[in-house]
Write an enzyme that holds these catalytic residues in place. Sequence first.
Site, mmCIF file in Angstrom:
data_model
loop_
_atom_site.group_PDB
_atom_site.id
_atom_site.type_symbol
_atom_site.label_atom_id
_atom_site.label_comp_id
_atom_site.label_asym_id
_atom_site.label_seq_id
_atom_site.Cartn_x
_atom_site.Cartn_y
_atom_site.Cartn_z
ATOM 1 N N ASP A 360 0.861 -1.166 0.000
ATOM 2 C CA ASP A 360 0.000 0.000 0.000
ATOM 3 C C ASP A 360 0.904 1.224 0.000
ATOM 4 O O ASP A 360 2.012 1.177 0.537
ATOM 5 C CB ASP A 360 -0.878 -0.019 1.258
ATOM 6 C CG ASP A 360 -1.854 1.122 1.293
ATOM 7 O OD1 ASP A 360 -2.468 1.396 0.260
ATOM 8 O OD2 ASP A 360 -2.002 1.736 2.360
ATOM 9 N N ASN A 774 22.797 -41.309 16.776
ATOM 10 C CA ASN A 774 21.645 -40.418 16.619
ATOM 11 C C ASN A 774 21.571 -39.414 17.750
ATOM 12 O O ASN A 774 21.259 -38.236 17.545
ATOM 13 C CB ASN A 774 20.346 -41.229 16.589
ATOM 14 C CG ASN A 774 19.959 -41.623 15.178
ATOM 15 O OD1 ASN A 774 20.667 -41.304 14.235
ATOM 16 N ND2 ASN A 774 18.853 -42.321 15.037
#
Length: 947
Positions: A360, A774
């Site tokens: 705008d 992991n």
Amino acid sequence: MDASAQSEKSAQSEISDPIDRLAVDPAVTDAAEIARRLETDAARGLTGAEAARRLTAEGPNELRSVRPVPFWRRILAQFNDPLIYLLLVATAVSLGAWLIEGAPGLPVDAIVIAVIVVLNAVLGLVQEARADNAVAALSTMTAASSTVMRDGLLTTVPSTELVRGDLLVLGEGDSVGADARLTEASSLRIAEASLTGESEAVTKNPRTLPAAAALGDRLNMVFKGTAVSQGVGRCIVTGTGMNTEVGAIATMLDRTEAHPTPLQTEIGHIGKLLSVVVIAIATVVMLTIVLVQGVSTPADFVTVFLLGVSLAVAAVPEGLPAILSVILSIGVQRMARQNAVVKNLKSVETLGSASVICCDKTGTLTRNEMTIQQLLTASGRVDVTGVGYRPEGELRQGAEPLTDPALRFEAQLVLGVGSLAGNAQLTEQDGEWEIQGDPTEAAFLVAAAKLEGTTGHMARFERRGEMPFTSERKMMSTLHQETGDDSLRIFSKGAPDVLLERCAYVQVGETVVPLTAEQRPRMLADIQALSAQAFRTLGVAYRVADENTAPLDEADEQGLIYAGVVGIIDPPRAEVTSAVQEAHRAGVRVIMITGDHPATAARIASDLGIVEPGATALAGADLDHLDEPGLREAVRDTSVFARVSPRHKLRIVDALQANGDIVAMTGDGVNDAPALKSADIGVAMGITGTEVTKEAAKMILVDDNFATIVAAVRAGRVILDNIKKFLRYLLSSNMGEVLTVFLGVLLAGALGLTGSSSETVVLPLLITQILWINLITDSGPALAMGVDPEIDDVMARPPRGINDRMIDLRMWVGIMSTGLVMAVVTLATIDLFLPGGLLPALEPGTDGLTVARTAGFTTLVFAQLFNTLNARSELTTAFHRLFVNPWLWGAILLAILLQVAVVELPLLQTAFGTTSMDPLHWAVCVGMASVVLWVEELRKWILRVRA
């Protein structure tokens, strides 16, 4: 039907009939007819009793509120993710495997994965709560009230109690409480920027329009949510609540679907892909073991099944959702420090993917502070520096300060007269300059303060009368008396062409000379040149009045002395030009969408570098003649849209998305809300933004600064890069584990594994070792990568396309090649310490399977740590900005210490099947693991050469 029921029905009919009869456009209907249809008195208003009955029938004058999402649904929403589904399945499988084993100890794997899933949900809820609090803190909404005539008396009521048919009385500074049709207006100007995007206050008059008009051109209507900047008026309320223009936007907002962010789409794709890959890996590995190693006993089958489950769990980057949430949370906090509040975690990355920023104009690209930048007088042109309401700047003649006596006198006269012929005020409070009244009139006060002596001279005049501005006359005049002087002066300002017709003289320096017929065309041409530059022009004139000139009337506005004309504009924000340049450098297109005049919009867009000089704007009326394919073609080439309605904004956003663009939409007014919601990421202004806009947006700018949007684009791209870094790292490392086990089982005989053990199923790594890898490599290093600073210049490349995969073919090749190298060096290390393998043993007869496994286990851990350096960039060498992330080096050091502990501490040796190693073994492990780094460096060099 009994009498009471009939009476009630009759009462309801009395209430609803007047409302139902307003089946006309009030803008093109005479005000008296509106009053008749709504059964109201245009002078006395409704009675109190009638207003109360209508309020009961119509309901309060407020927008329909959105029901808050129940807490339990917000919790469930955190689990609505394909990756979370995959982790929940992995949890169930791990728990089942634990039960098959006889439930020894605790199901650690299942517990760890469940904790990660819960942590991810908590992080998401916490961020949403923080965003809600931030939005609440930005809220500036107060309980508004309105003045109405009821029973012939002025009454102040809460705006929520306004009903159709009420006679609304407006004064300067009032908020308009409902949509209404004007019946009277005196110098009435309404600020409608929040609804239409028009930067200037709109002059209103009660005349009936000849035909239906666009919202910004309905001059005889006032609308809910706007404000009176000048004058007074009376009007009949024609719409309340959801039956207002703001309500229509709210309805459009309800019907507008929010699109998933690119990150949500991509993570969903990755989750589905990993689901297939995990099942395939587990199945292939288990079948390979059964076929190659001749599994026959139930115990062996259980071992094979547990290995398959462990590999499946290893292949799933179970830390991904939690790490993703943590990284996005950190990104949110970083953006908050840069004045950008993100309401949803997954919206953080979207700005980084944006290919178009729709803006705008008023208040976003410009300051929403009308400023005089040029003066034209008989002696020449004067430029005024400085922008906004802060009275800082100077008047210049060309490139030099204003020193010419004649031109200085004329400039002082123009600014002084223009300031006195107005009702605005300029005040300073806590270092901030604020205005009260019409912004255009305030522009004179600001410019006057920049010319030394002007403000002091103005203080010597006292107002004695006023002839207010009307749309018919297009000018206003005031009557003043100078202190210590009995003479009166008339000061006038207005449309330059109208004012010139009333002028007989012109000011030249300190001399007044007759205005000739030859001068008028030149002056009008100069004025036209100003208008062509998108300036709003106002002429200024004055004369000495007769002693009996009171009160002023139109006959007194003749024989004026023309002083000059000013050029006024809502200036661009100073920081926007460089921000637009940075956006263009990043391949992000900037589009201006405004309700303002096309010439003004094109001028501002050109000044900011959004378009080339001479480019034109496409108006809303032009968009109405375009079908969807035509609009899609238009938005490819047009970057300025003017005189648009909320519906046009929504169509533009939808057309851009249909063309494959990822759209960020900024705005502050109610008229922006539907487009903000439909955009991939809506960005609301925190200071000037309306509550409706903030609610529809996914991000709020605390400082209303367009440059913050571009900074957020950079931050979003850095976050996207970091997400790709840890995805590259996690997936390649997990692939290394899977390929190590798969190739180790497949090549067990060649590597010497089967000859070194009496076990039926011989594995290169134990299940506990896989889970340990992991644990120490998938969390800390991956999380540290998420806070990695910018390694590559993220603004030097185009945005990611809507169809581009986050993990593209080149990245998959890198993941697979890195995983394969990890597996090869791990198995080669095992082979080096076993007899009968492919490679000659380093210490024949001294090492066994336990030592070889420990060395392979350690090599794989170290290879993954080297891989953290590889994963920081897809093309740039790992040695670029090597030490800028202390968190990453801390995570690597911690992982090394933990690995040393699991190899050397007796308690952990028993748990993980390891044994101590001498310096030679450690050196071999480090050297073999570093191959991952050098091979990847070679691959990156080849890619850079090809590029």
